[in-house]
Design a protein around this motif. Structure first.
Motif, PDB file in Angstrom:
ATOM      1  N   ARG A   6      -3.911   9.151   0.184  1.00  0.00           N
ATOM      2  CA  ARG A   6      -4.927   9.324  -0.869  1.00  0.00           C
ATOM      3  C   ARG A   6      -5.257   8.029  -1.594  1.00  0.00           C
ATOM      4  O   ARG A   6      -6.090   8.000  -2.495  1.00  0.00           O
ATOM      5  CB  ARG A   6      -4.436  10.365  -1.876  1.00  0.00           C
ATOM      6  N   LEU A   7      -4.607   6.938  -1.213  1.00  0.00           N
ATOM      7  CA  LEU A   7      -4.804   5.665  -1.906  1.00  0.00           C
ATOM      8  C   LEU A   7      -6.178   5.081  -1.593  1.00  0.00           C
ATOM      9  O   LEU A   7      -6.511   4.822  -0.439  1.00  0.00           O
ATOM     10  CB  LEU A   7      -3.712   4.684  -1.482  1.00  0.00           C
ATOM     11  N   GLU A   8      -6.967   4.850  -2.640  1.00  0.00           N
ATOM     12  CA  GLU A   8      -8.293   4.265  -2.469  1.00  0.00           C
ATOM     13  C   GLU A   8      -8.187   2.734  -2.410  1.00  0.00           C
ATOM     14  O   GLU A   8      -7.222   2.145  -2.906  1.00  0.00           O
ATOM     15  CB  GLU A   8      -9.198   4.664  -3.639  1.00  0.00           C
ATOM     16  N   GLU A   9      -9.184   2.078  -1.819  1.00  0.00           N
ATOM     17  CA  GLU A   9      -9.127   0.634  -1.616  1.00  0.00           C
ATOM     18  C   GLU A   9      -8.932  -0.144  -2.915  1.00  0.00           C
ATOM     19  O   GLU A   9      -8.203  -1.141  -2.941  1.00  0.00           O
ATOM     20  CB  GLU A   9     -10.399   0.151  -0.897  1.00  0.00           C
ATOM     21  N   GLU A  10      -9.575   0.302  -3.989  1.00  0.00           N
ATOM     22  CA  GLU A  10      -9.434  -0.433  -5.246  1.00  0.00           C
ATOM     23  C   GLU A  10      -8.018  -0.331  -5.816  1.00  0.00           C
ATOM     24  O   GLU A  10      -7.638  -1.089  -6.711  1.00  0.00           O
ATOM     25  CB  GLU A  10     -10.456   0.054  -6.282  1.00  0.00           C
ATOM     26  N   GLY A  24       0.136  -1.627  -5.669  1.00  0.00           N
ATOM     27  CA  GLY A  24       1.461  -1.690  -5.072  1.00  0.00           C
ATOM     28  C   GLY A  24       2.176  -2.978  -5.451  1.00  0.00           C
ATOM     29  O   GLY A  24       3.385  -2.986  -5.724  1.00  0.00           O
ATOM     30  N   SER A  25       1.423  -4.074  -5.491  1.00  0.00           N
ATOM     31  CA  SER A  25       2.007  -5.364  -5.883  1.00  0.00           C
ATOM     32  C   SER A  25       2.345  -5.402  -7.365  1.00  0.00           C
ATOM     33  O   SER A  25       3.279  -6.093  -7.777  1.00  0.00           O
ATOM     34  CB  SER A  25       1.050  -6.502  -5.526  1.00  0.00           C
ATOM     35  N   CYS A  26       1.595  -4.661  -8.181  1.00  0.00           N
ATOM     36  CA  CYS A  26       1.965  -4.514  -9.594  1.00  0.00           C
ATOM     37  C   CYS A  26       3.304  -3.795  -9.716  1.00  0.00           C
ATOM     38  O   CYS A  26       4.177  -4.198 -10.492  1.00  0.00           O
ATOM     39  CB  CYS A  26       0.887  -3.740 -10.357  1.00  0.00           C
ATOM     40  N   MET A  64       0.836  -1.196   0.000  1.00  0.00           N
ATOM     41  CA  MET A  64       0.000   0.000   0.000  1.00  0.00           C
ATOM     42  C   MET A  64       0.873   1.250   0.000  1.00  0.00           C
ATOM     43  O   MET A  64       0.608   2.214  -0.723  1.00  0.00           O
ATOM     44  CB  MET A  64      -0.918   0.001   1.233  1.00  0.00           C
ATOM     45  N   ALA A  65       1.932   1.221   0.815  1.00  0.00           N
ATOM     46  CA  ALA A  65       2.837   2.369   0.903  1.00  0.00           C
ATOM     47  C   ALA A  65       3.553   2.606  -0.422  1.00  0.00           C
ATOM     48  O   ALA A  65       3.759   3.757  -0.841  1.00  0.00           O
ATOM     49  CB  ALA A  65       3.856   2.146   2.021  1.00  0.00           C
ATOM     50  N   LEU A  66       3.942   1.516  -1.097  1.00  0.00           N
ATOM     51  CA  LEU A  66       4.614   1.646  -2.391  1.00  0.00           C
ATOM     52  C   LEU A  66       3.696   2.310  -3.405  1.00  0.00           C
ATOM     53  O   LEU A  66       4.117   3.204  -4.157  1.00  0.00           O
ATOM     54  CB  LEU A  66       5.056   0.264  -2.881  1.00  0.00           C
ATOM     55  N   ALA A  67       2.435   1.898  -3.441  1.00  0.00           N
ATOM     56  CA  ALA A  67       1.476   2.517  -4.357  1.00  0.00           C
ATOM     57  C   ALA A  67       1.253   3.982  -4.007  1.00  0.00           C
ATOM     58  O   ALA A  67       1.183   4.849  -4.895  1.00  0.00           O
ATOM     59  CB  ALA A  67       0.155   1.753  -4.324  1.00  0.00           C
ATOM     60  N   GLU A  68       1.136   4.278  -2.718  1.00  0.00           N
ATOM     61  CA  GLU A  68       0.958   5.678  -2.277  1.00  0.00           C
ATOM     62  C   GLU A  68       2.133   6.528  -2.743  1.00  0.00           C
ATOM     63  O   GLU A  68       1.952   7.657  -3.231  1.00  0.00           O
ATOM     64  CB  GLU A  68       0.851   5.723  -0.752  1.00  0.00           C
ATOM     65  N   ILE A  81      -0.900   8.857   7.024  1.00  0.00           N
ATOM     66  CA  ILE A  81      -1.932   8.008   7.622  1.00  0.00           C
ATOM     67  C   ILE A  81      -2.785   7.448   6.491  1.00  0.00           C
ATOM     68  O   ILE A  81      -3.557   8.152   5.853  1.00  0.00           O
ATOM     69  CB  ILE A  81      -2.820   8.797   8.615  1.00  0.00           C
ATOM     70  N   GLY A  82      -2.620   6.139   6.211  1.00  0.00           N
ATOM     71  CA  GLY A  82      -3.330   5.505   5.112  1.00  0.00           C
ATOM     72  C   GLY A  82      -4.441   4.596   5.587  1.00  0.00           C
ATOM     73  O   GLY A  82      -4.577   4.319   6.774  1.00  0.00           O
ATOM     74  N   GLY A  83      -5.224   4.110   4.628  1.00  0.00           N
ATOM     75  CA  GLY A  83      -6.372   3.268   4.954  1.00  0.00           C
ATOM     76  C   GLY A  83      -7.663   3.990   4.624  1.00  0.00           C
ATOM     77  O   GLY A  83      -7.683   5.213   4.458  1.00  0.00           O
TER      78      GLY A  83
END
Length: 397
Positions: free
Chosen positions: A371-375, A380-382, A195-199, A337-339
């Motif tokens: 700002r990362l949305e759940e979808e 991040g894994s990509c 998640m952090a990587l995508a953010e 602060i994510g989620g």
């Protein structure tokens, strides 16, 4: 040995050229030579191979300055694709992206909590097969599968040691299972790190400083995770389990945690435990059963209910103490602060966090709502897969 070293050097040069093209988006061969400091014949040969593989294409012409019109080269983002999985449980989210990390297709399932370990894995595999089929992308165009997984890992070996929310989940060779089913390279890492990587890639591209990403997940899992961006990359520790913020001890005399410790932060501020404490305060309130999560308690607090405000202040205090310890330990100036409830938790913990660090640090600390949305979580894994594909080889000459 000399032949192997030549291959490694060639791969390193290819990495250098390719990342130069990616960074510039459109660039001429002459500029690649200048930036990489490789010989022109070396660059020309590498470009020829990348063009034949359809990874690089001629995207136009540079400004005319006399002589032969210089050709511009660009990354063909749709030449290959990555698959990303966010294995949260019960939700499992999946996405396919191109080489630029642009989402081509995303889907998700929610598995039944009564399912066995094998049934959960099979449900995920079948859903992934459906998504690949719907994408219409041939299997030979996929470069790998990335998995952001909860629980304890040996990420490099691809072993999922334990998922506390799935009692029979122990020592699962997840990488082997996925690779055998799909025949692709498989990479695993902690889900909060993904998640952090995508953010970082999507919304924090201009931030070069170290930062802490605190991922707070709601629902049954109620995880409180941490990813540390240090010196330009995320630190995962030996096995990928670094920074288990949710299992930082806050109260040495607290309740036992499933992890084996006592008084962990997740017990103090994790959603199910917070809801349980709040309902205990309500006593025989007939409306107590309608309280299912932190948002319900927050709504009551906004309505002026003292018990709800008291519980939420406790949550903010516990989170503030835990995150302040991280800030002081690493000397940070940025916390994200994510989620899905990032803004809510930001409001609860901001003042408590600043109160628990040194005054001279408080003024410098920037607390940001992710700002990362759940979808987007599987993205991040990509990025993990894409990074591995373009990873610079280690030279051993």
């Amino acid at each position: 040995m000399a032949g192997n070293n030549t291959k490694i050097l060639k791969k390193a040069n290819t990495h250098l050229v390719l990342n130069c093209i990616i960074a510039e988006e459109s660039i001429t061969i002459e500029d690649v030579v200048k930036k990489t400091k490789l010989s022109r014949p070396t660059v020309v040969n590498i470009i020829k191979e990348l063009t034949e593989k359809n990874i690089v294409f001629k995207s136009g012409f540079a400004e005319y300055t006399g002589g032969r019109l210089p050709t511009l080269l660009s990354l063909n983002a749709n030449s290959y694709f990555a698959i990303g999985i966010d294995f949260e449980y019960p939700p499992i989210r999946m996405a396919i992206s191109n080489l630029k990390g642009e989402v081509v297709l995303s889907q998700g399932i929610t598995v039944d909590r009564s399912f066995s370990r094998n049934r959960i894995i099979e449900e995920m595999f079948e859903a992934l097969e459906r998504m690949i089929g719907e994408s219409g992308i041939p299997m030979e165009q996929f470069i790998g599968i990335g998995i952001g997984l909860l629980g304890y890992l040996k990420a490099n070996q691809g072993i999922s040691l334990e998922i506390l929310r799935i009692p029979e989940w122990k020592d699962v060779d997840f990488k082997k299972l996925v690779k055998e089913r799909f025949g692709l390279p498989v990479y695993m890492q902690n889900d909060i790190h993904m998640m952090a990587l995508a953010e970082k890639r999507l919304f924090l591209t201009d931030r070069a400083d170290d930062f802490a990403y605190v991922g707070i997940r709601p629902g049954i899992r109620a995880g409180i995770g941490l990813a540390m961006h240090i010196n330009g990359s995320f630190y995962g520790g030996v096995h990928g389990n670094a920074h288990l913020l949710g299992h930082m001890t806050i109260d040495i005399n607290g309740e036992p945690c499933p992890c084996g410790s006592k008084g962990c932060l997740e017990l103090m501020a994790g959603e199910p435990h917070v809801v349980a404490r709040y309902k205990a305060l309500l006593g025989d309130d007939p409306d107590a059963e309608s309280i299912r999560g932190i948002r319900d308690i927050h709504a009551r607090s906004l309505g002026g209910e003292a018990a709800a405000s008291r519980i939420l202040d406790e949550v903010g205090s516990y989170l503030g103490i835990g995150i302040a310890n991280v800030v002081k330990l690493f000397g940070l100036t940025t916390v994200v602060i994510g989620g899905p409830d990032g803004e809510l938790y930001y409001g609860l913990l901001r003042d408590h966090l600043k109160k628990n660090i040194f005054k001279n640090m408080s003024g410098e600390l920037d607390i940001i709502v992710g700002r990362l949305e759940e979808e987007m979580y599987p993205l991040g894994s990509c990025f993990l897969v894409i990074d591995q594909y373009f990873k610079e080889p280690t030279l051993d000459l």
